[in-house]
Each structure stands twice: as C-alpha cells, then as structure tokens.
Design an enzyme around this catalytic site. Structure first.
Site, PDB file in Angstrom:
ATOM      1  N   ASP A   4      -4.501   2.513  11.038  1.00 62.05           N
ATOM      2  CA  ASP A   4      -5.889   2.223  11.383  1.00 62.05           C
ATOM      3  C   ASP A   4      -5.911   1.863  12.865  1.00 62.05           C
ATOM      4  OD1 ASP A   4      -8.482   1.289  11.554  1.00 62.05           O
ATOM      5  OD2 ASP A   4      -8.413   0.114   9.716  1.00 62.05           O
ATOM      6  N   ASP A   8       1.220   3.724   4.594  1.00 59.66           N
ATOM      7  CA  ASP A   8       0.059   4.296   3.905  1.00 59.66           C
ATOM      8  C   ASP A   8      -1.003   4.793   4.886  1.00 59.66           C
ATOM      9  OD1 ASP A   8      -0.536   1.692   4.700  1.00 59.66           O
ATOM     10  OD2 ASP A   8      -1.404   1.060   2.792  1.00 59.66           O
ATOM     11  N   PHE A  21     -13.532   2.786   4.937  1.00 60.15           N
ATOM     12  CA  PHE A  21     -12.543   2.097   4.125  1.00 60.15           C
ATOM     13  C   PHE A  21     -12.248   2.911   2.873  1.00 60.15           C
ATOM     14  CE2 PHE A  21     -10.664  -1.209   1.483  1.00 60.15           C
ATOM     15  CZ  PHE A  21      -9.778  -1.750   2.395  1.00 60.15           C
ATOM     16  N   VAL A  22     -10.967   3.153   2.626  1.00 62.20           N
ATOM     17  CA  VAL A  22     -10.573   4.010   1.504  1.00 62.20           C
ATOM     18  C   VAL A  22      -9.681   3.259   0.521  1.00 62.20           C
ATOM     19  CG1 VAL A  22     -10.812   6.184   2.755  1.00 62.20           C
ATOM     20  CG2 VAL A  22      -8.647   4.928   2.906  1.00 62.20           C
ATOM     21  N   GLY A  74       0.782  -1.247   0.000  1.00 60.60           N
ATOM     22  CA  GLY A  74       0.000   0.000   0.000  1.00 60.60           C
ATOM     23  C   GLY A  74       0.804   1.282   0.000  1.00 60.60           C
TER      24      GLY A  74
HETATM   25  P1  XMP Z   1      -3.701  -1.490  11.321  1.00 59.43           P
HETATM   26  O1  XMP Z   1      -5.132  -1.693  11.764  1.00 59.43           O
HETATM   27  O2  XMP Z   1      -2.801  -2.568  11.804  1.00 59.43           O
HETATM   28  O3  XMP Z   1      -3.792  -1.665   9.768  1.00 59.43           O
HETATM   29  O4  XMP Z   1      -3.226  -0.082  11.670  1.00 59.43           O
HETATM   30  C1  XMP Z   1      -2.985  -0.963   8.919  1.00 59.43           C
HETATM   31  C2  XMP Z   1      -2.991  -1.606   7.575  1.00 59.43           C
HETATM   32  O5  XMP Z   1      -4.319  -1.980   7.203  1.00 59.43           O
HETATM   33  C3  XMP Z   1      -4.606  -1.634   5.892  1.00 59.43           C
HETATM   34  N1  XMP Z   1      -5.751  -0.697   5.906  1.00 59.43           N
HETATM   35  C4  XMP Z   1      -6.392  -0.279   4.826  1.00 59.43           C
HETATM   36  N2  XMP Z   1      -6.201  -0.568   3.520  1.00 59.43           N
HETATM   37  N3  XMP Z   1      -8.003   0.872   2.967  1.00 59.43           N
HETATM   38  C5  XMP Z   1      -7.019   0.019   2.602  1.00 59.43           C
HETATM   39  O6  XMP Z   1      -6.855  -0.229   1.409  1.00 59.43           O
HETATM   40  C6  XMP Z   1      -8.258   1.209   4.246  1.00 59.43           C
HETATM   41  O7  XMP Z   1      -9.167   1.991   4.521  1.00 59.43           O
HETATM   42  C7  XMP Z   1      -7.409   0.590   5.231  1.00 59.43           C
HETATM   43  N4  XMP Z   1      -7.361   0.683   6.585  1.00 59.43           N
HETATM   44  C8  XMP Z   1      -6.327  -0.125   6.952  1.00 59.43           C
HETATM   45  C9  XMP Z   1      -3.350  -1.031   5.339  1.00 59.43           C
HETATM   46  O8  XMP Z   1      -2.663  -2.021   4.614  1.00 59.43           O
HETATM   47  C10 XMP Z   1      -2.539  -0.630   6.529  1.00 59.43           C
HETATM   48  O9  XMP Z   1      -1.142  -0.734   6.334  1.00 59.43           O
END
Ligand code: XMP
Ligand code: MG
Length: 188
Positions: free
Chosen positions: A107, A104, A156-157, A48
């Site tokens: 979350d 990227d 979700f983006v 990402g």
């Molecule tokens: P955490 O929850 O561990 O997750 O902070 C981080 C990783 O989750 C993916 N991620 C997303 N990927 N759209 C995406 O395409 C989203 O809205 C999204 N939210 C989390 C991403 O790979 C990130 O590194």
C-alpha cells in the site's frame, strides 16, 4: 465457485484468476532461481500473506525453506502507521541465503521497506519481494518488488488472507466490502 459473501459488494479477483496468476509468479521464481547455489527461503509476513505464501510455494519447483515474521503496523484498522513492530522474527539463520518475501499487499510500502531493511541486516545473499497485490496510491515509498501479482486501485480489499477487523481472510477471492460493513463491524 462458492456464492458471494453477503458483506461483499464486488469481487475484484476471482478464485480462478488468483490461482492462475499465483502459478505464473511461481513459474517466474522457479525460472529465476534455478541453479542457484545458495538456499532459498521464502518469508511470509503474517497474517495477511499466509494464504498467498501457501499457494505460491506449491508453484515453486525448487528446494526451499519457509519462515514467518509477524509485524504490526496496522492494528485491525485500515491505515499504516509506518512503525515496524516485530512481534515475531524469522526463526532460521538467513545469512547467505536468497530471501523471497511473500507479501499480501503493498500500500504505502512502509511496512515492506522496513521489513527489507530488517532482513538485509542479517546478511542474506539477496532479498526480493513477491507481492500478490500492489495498490495504486500516491504517497508511496519506492519498493522494487520483482514479482507483483495484480495492480489494484486504491480501495480497501478483503479475502484471500486479507482481513477487515480479522474477518474475511478465508474468502477464496479478493473483494471490496459493502460500505455499511465498516459502519457495523467494530474496527478496533
Ligand atoms: P503499507 O501501507 O505499509 O501497508 O504498505 C501494508 C500492509 O497494510 C495492510 N493493508 C491492507 N489490508 N486490505 C487489507 O486487509 C487492504 O486493502 C490493505 N491495504 C493495506 C496489509 O496488512 C499490508 O501488509
Ligand atoms: Mg489487516
């Protein structure tokens, strides 16, 4: 500017806004690290962050190295498992260097906190985080990201490197998918 993709419901961050903010992040990094003795290594977490990293390093006007890690915690779905599965580690020796992780999106913060731990164990001079996006969610691990591009709501983006089921990474803007897409694309 290109026409909006038919699967996109809303554009959250345009291509121009993205370019301007990433340039500001690069300027801040250039200012903060100018004159440092130890080398700088920007580490991107695939897949990402690849596009963000490519744009960010071109706005950092200092000598630096680039390296990549591949980690899986999400599969192609939308929920973080919190287990760090390092599929590809950094190739360079980062001991004594200033590491900047280009991420990227933060979350839950689980992926990043585990990645920081993993890299710290290799003895770098410092580890800082440049995250393009920070999601406003509850249930977060405390992450001290020095550089954050945009704060976004908990949805979700896709685009600008981010995918849904490996699609949409090549959109030049950040957007939200139409709900119908989740029903039709196999999220496996
Ligand atoms: P955490 O929850 O561990 O997750 O902070 C981080 C990783 O989750 C993916 N991620 C997303 N990927 N759209 C995406 O395409 C989203 O809205 C999204 N939210 C989390 C991403 O790979 C990130 O590194
Ligand atoms: Mg993904």
């Amino acid at each position: 500017m290109q026409a909006m993709h038919p699967d996109i419901e809303r554009v959250l961050i345009t291509e121009d806004e993205m370019r301007e903010r990433v340039a500001q992040m690069g300027q801040a990094i250039t200012r903060d690290y100018a004159g440092q003795e130890a080398g700088i290594i920007v580490v991107s977490v695939l897949r990402g962050a690849a596009i963000f990293m490519a744009d960010l390093v071109r706005e950092i006007h200092l000598p630096l190295e680039m390296d990549y890690m591949a980690i899986s915690s999400y599969g192609s779905g939308v929920k973080s498992s919190g287990v760090l599965n390092v599929q590809k580690d950094v190739s360079s020796d980062i001991a004594g260097k200033h590491v900047i992780i280009a991420e990227d999106i933060i979350d839950s913060g689980l992926t990043l906190s585990k990645t920081i731990e993993h890299l710290r164990a290799m003895g770098p001079a410092s580890v800082q985080v440049a995250a393009l996006l920070h999601k406003n969610t509850s249930n977060q691990v405390e992450i001290d990201a020095r550089y954050v591009g945009f704060e976004i709501e908990d949805e979700f983006v896709v685009g600008y490197g981010l995918d849904y089921a490996e699609r949409y990474r090549n959109l030049p803007y950040l957007g939200v998918l139409k709900p119908a897409v989740y029903a039709t694309v196999d999220g496996q």
